[in-house]
Design a protein around this motif. Sequence first.
Motif, short mmCIF file in Angstrom:
data_model
loop_
_atom_site.label_atom_id
_atom_site.label_comp_id
_atom_site.label_asym_id
_atom_site.label_seq_id
_atom_site.Cartn_x
_atom_site.Cartn_y
_atom_site.Cartn_z
N ALA A 162 14.04 9.03 -36.86
CA ALA A 162 13.20 8.02 -37.50
C ALA A 162 13.96 7.35 -38.64
O ALA A 162 14.54 8.03 -39.49
CB ALA A 162 11.91 8.64 -38.02
N GLY A 166 8.61 6.82 -37.89
CA GLY A 166 8.20 8.22 -37.76
C GLY A 166 8.03 8.69 -36.33
O GLY A 166 7.72 7.91 -35.43
N GLY A 193 6.82 3.68 -34.80
CA GLY A 193 6.40 5.06 -34.64
C GLY A 193 6.32 5.51 -33.20
O GLY A 193 6.01 4.70 -32.30
N ASP A 195 4.40 8.59 -31.26
CA ASP A 195 3.40 9.64 -31.44
C ASP A 195 3.14 10.37 -30.13
O ASP A 195 2.83 9.75 -29.12
CB ASP A 195 2.08 9.05 -31.93
#
Length: 200
Positions: A162, A166, A193, A195
């Motif tokens: 990252a 993230g 990001g 996830d």
Amino acid sequence: MEPTEDPSQRIRVSDADREQVAEILRTAAGDGRLDSDELDERLGDAYTARTVADLVPLTADLPDAAVPYVPPTPARTGGSRITPVAEPTHERGLAIMSEYDRRGDWLVPHELTVMAIMGGANLDLRRARFSASEVVIVANAVMGGVEIVVNPQTRVIVEGTAIMGGFTAPQDDSEVVPGAPTVRVRGIAFWGGVDVTRKA
């Protein structure tokens, strides 16, 4: 009270399952357990079978020595199915100010590379089939996002990098089961990001 129907009987069978039953029937015929008419009839039923309930009766009256058909048991891998593919498979998905979605019953390749640039990619693996016991998803998010959803029993390894962004990974592995496929997530999140979440 009527017996409850076994949900596994409704599972869709693959070409490999049909071929497995066909081979059992041919072996039984070679041993003299089935005559030619019975063999032809059962082979026809095997190749047109759609569910486990269609296949199981075709070998139910054959002795254990004939290696009876054992239906697939997705529960052992938390509902995920591994459908081995001999040659490594690679796919790419691109979302530039747009979306890239994969969901439902689909085959996850050995390696899937997804790039989301000011866009979003959504990969739902809960009902997916896996081409190998371990698959790699290279998820790159540049001012965008990649959402990956797996079921609670699937093993997840996140190795992303990252940069002002993230990577998030599931923290609870308590429901991961032996034999379940592994999803290895790699890539770069730059102002974006990636996830990975677990949902039933």
